[in-house]
Design an enzyme around this catalytic site. Structure first.
Site, PDB file in Angstrom:
ATOM      1  N   SER A  34      32.914  59.544  70.267  1.00 19.08           N
ATOM      2  CA  SER A  34      32.102  58.438  68.815  1.00 19.08           C
ATOM      3  C   SER A  34      30.962  59.046  69.277  1.00 19.08           C
ATOM      4  O   SER A  34      30.760  58.714  70.093  1.00 19.08           O
ATOM      5  CB  SER A  34      32.231  56.763  69.988  1.00 19.08           C
ATOM      6  N   HIS A  65      33.782  58.099  63.149  1.00 20.87           N
ATOM      7  CA  HIS A  65      34.504  60.194  63.342  1.00 20.87           C
ATOM      8  C   HIS A  65      34.624  60.838  62.431  1.00 20.87           C
ATOM      9  O   HIS A  65      35.850  60.345  60.803  1.00 20.87           O
ATOM     10  CB  HIS A  65      35.588  59.298  63.810  1.00 20.87           C
ATOM     11  N   HIS A  87      43.184  58.182  67.183  1.00 25.91           N
ATOM     12  CA  HIS A  87      42.825  57.085  68.260  1.00 25.91           C
ATOM     13  C   HIS A  87      44.588  56.546  67.478  1.00 25.91           C
ATOM     14  O   HIS A  87      44.970  56.224  66.854  1.00 25.91           O
ATOM     15  CB  HIS A  87      42.023  55.884  67.732  1.00 25.91           C
ATOM     16  N   TYR A  89      45.217  53.619  68.580  1.00 25.47           N
ATOM     17  CA  TYR A  89      45.314  52.328  67.737  1.00 25.47           C
ATOM     18  C   TYR A  89      45.257  52.121  66.021  1.00 25.47           C
ATOM     19  O   TYR A  89      45.509  51.344  66.118  1.00 25.47           O
ATOM     20  CB  TYR A  89      44.497  51.421  68.531  1.00 25.47           C
ATOM     21  N   GLU A  90      45.086  53.705  65.778  1.00 20.54           N
ATOM     22  CA  GLU A  90      45.128  53.575  64.241  1.00 20.54           C
ATOM     23  C   GLU A  90      46.518  53.647  63.917  1.00 20.54           C
ATOM     24  O   GLU A  90      47.084  53.863  62.499  1.00 20.54           O
ATOM     25  CB  GLU A  90      44.298  54.720  64.063  1.00 20.54           C
ATOM     26  N   ALA A 117      33.340  57.377  74.503  1.00 21.36           N
ATOM     27  CA  ALA A 117      32.388  56.777  74.648  1.00 21.36           C
ATOM     28  C   ALA A 117      33.594  55.863  75.900  1.00 21.36           C
ATOM     29  O   ALA A 117      34.291  55.530  75.760  1.00 21.36           O
ATOM     30  CB  ALA A 117      31.985  56.382  72.963  1.00 21.36           C
ATOM     31  N   MET A 215      38.975  54.676  74.811  1.00 22.41           N
ATOM     32  CA  MET A 215      40.367  54.413  74.139  1.00 22.41           C
ATOM     33  C   MET A 215      41.365  55.689  73.368  1.00 22.41           C
ATOM     34  O   MET A 215      41.422  56.168  72.580  1.00 22.41           O
ATOM     35  CB  MET A 215      40.327  53.327  72.986  1.00 22.41           C
ATOM     36  N   SER A 216      40.919  56.366  74.385  1.00 25.49           N
ATOM     37  CA  SER A 216      40.913  57.947  74.166  1.00 25.49           C
ATOM     38  C   SER A 216      41.631  58.963  75.239  1.00 25.49           C
ATOM     39  O   SER A 216      41.279  58.248  76.513  1.00 25.49           O
ATOM     40  CB  SER A 216      40.201  58.188  73.122  1.00 25.49           C
ATOM     41  N   ASN A 239      28.544  51.184  76.794  1.00 25.08           N
ATOM     42  CA  ASN A 239      28.056  49.706  77.154  1.00 25.08           C
ATOM     43  C   ASN A 239      28.528  49.366  78.613  1.00 25.08           C
ATOM     44  O   ASN A 239      29.550  50.071  78.513  1.00 25.08           O
ATOM     45  CB  ASN A 239      28.456  49.189  75.953  1.00 25.08           C
ATOM     46  N   HIS A 251      31.075  48.205  67.827  1.00 26.26           N
ATOM     47  CA  HIS A 251      31.543  48.906  67.554  1.00 26.26           C
ATOM     48  C   HIS A 251      29.900  49.980  67.120  1.00 26.26           C
ATOM     49  O   HIS A 251      29.757  51.183  67.841  1.00 26.26           O
ATOM     50  CB  HIS A 251      32.590  49.223  66.490  1.00 26.26           C
TER      51      HIS A 251
HETATM   52  N1  HPA Z   1      36.116  49.413  75.913  1.00 32.79           N
HETATM   53  C1  HPA Z   1      36.671  50.144  75.076  1.00 32.79           C
HETATM   54  N2  HPA Z   1      36.549  51.367  74.580  1.00 32.79           N
HETATM   55  C2  HPA Z   1      35.035  51.781  74.502  1.00 32.79           C
HETATM   56  C3  HPA Z   1      33.666  50.533  74.901  1.00 32.79           C
HETATM   57  C4  HPA Z   1      34.554  49.886  76.396  1.00 32.79           C
HETATM   58  O1  HPA Z   1      34.082  49.280  76.789  1.00 32.79           O
HETATM   59  N3  HPA Z   1      32.941  51.352  74.880  1.00 32.79           N
HETATM   60  C5  HPA Z   1      32.919  52.405  74.526  1.00 32.79           C
HETATM   61  N4  HPA Z   1      34.104  52.433  73.981  1.00 32.79           N
END
Ligand code: HPA
Length: 284
Positions: A34, A65, A87, A89-90, A117, A215-216, A239, A251
């Site tokens: 990301s 993406h 991903h 989750y898609e 990320a 998530m990857s 973050n 996001h």
């Molecule tokens: N959690 C999960 N996936 C992420 C995060 C997060 O805080 N930040 C960027 N991708």
């Protein structure tokens, strides 16, 4: 047709399509997460193939993406980059999520360097930190290797003791040091998403030994180790994870923070690519 034939045939067909359009055989693969995809636009001798042109390659709908397989050179090293990934989750199956990295392996790369990320769990860290992944927790509840094993790809029970190659890690440390870039190190917890975690979940992940969450990555690493490819991974801590700071998560901020480290990441990745390729005498 068996599942085994499907995977091998799909990546063989994809490799054939790609070889028709690309002059140099890539030595190193990159997965750009990301907000980090712009690295591919700066490759020399860039050849960009949209995933849509590659029958069998799943396409992501996530903002940030782009979906291109990019070929070119970095510091004289032929590379292939996934500019954007799909991903779980898609709604993609775990095996679909790893089509791109399996294709890279089939094209002959010796190493894949993965970026993502991630949310920071380690309280002494801050957003925009960079983290070398030294190990992971696959908490998705799934694996790209479930089902009948394709023995032509790799063994039924792949070893994951050193999933993240030690020499590749050391190369990242050295390059970061030489560039004056602070590189954190930690364990990446890979979750299904697409929600960010609850603070209670983050507290649990901390107890489990994770320093970052995303998530990857974990499925890609599993598929690559299955095929014997050496792996390194780098997280941009976009973050602090839920409940670690008082901020709420979105996001847009994830992408924005990744962008602020774009130049450092570019220098770090370039040096890392040269270092891993040269260690194998594969520059050129
Ligand atoms: N959690 C999960 N996936 C992420 C995060 C997060 O805080 N930040 C960027 N991708």
């Amino acid at each position: 047709m068996t599942a085994r034939e499907n995977v091998s045939q799909t990546i063989d067909q994809l490799a054939q399509l790609v070889r028709k359009r690309v002059p140099a055989i890539p030595r190193v693969g990159l997965v750009l997460g990301s907000g980090l995809g712009s690295f591919a636009d700066d490759l020399s001798d860039l050849v960009k193939i949209p995933y849509q042109d590659l029958d069998g390659m799943p396409v992501s709908a996530v903002v940030g993406h782009a979906g291109n397989l990019c070929f070119g050179k970095v510091e004289g090293v032929a590379v292939v980059c996934m500019q954007g990934r799909v991903h779980l989750y898609e709604g993609h199956a775990p095996a679909a999520v790893v089509t791109g990295v399996r294709l890279m392996a089939r094209l002959g790369v010796s190493h894949v360097l993965i970026t993502n990320a991630a949310g920071g769990i380690e309280t002494s860290w801050a957003a925009a930190d960079l983290m070398l992944v030294i190990d992971h927790l696959n908490l998705t509840g799934s694996s790209p290797l479930t089902g009948r094993n394709d023995d032509t790809l790799g063994p039924r029970f792949p070893d994951m003791t050193r999933a993240y190659d030690r020499n590749v890690q050391e190369a990242a440390r050295e390059v970061a040091r030489s560039l004056g870039i602070v590189l954190r190190e930690g364990v990446y917890a890979g979750l299904l998403g697409p929600t960010y975690e609850t603070p209670a979940e983050v507290a649990m992940l901390r107890m489990l030994g994770a320093q970052a969450v995303g998530m990857s990555t974990v499925h890609e690493v599993i598929a690559l180790r299955h095929m014997g490819v050496k792996v390194g991974a780098l997280s941009c801590i976009t973050n602090m994870a839920a409940g670690i700071s008082n901020e709420l998560l979105n996001h847009g901020e994830v992408e924005e923070t990744a962008r602020t480290r774009r130049e450092d990441l570019k220098r770090l990745l370039s040096g890392w690519i040269a270092s891993v390729a040269n260690a194998k005498g594969e520059r050129g």
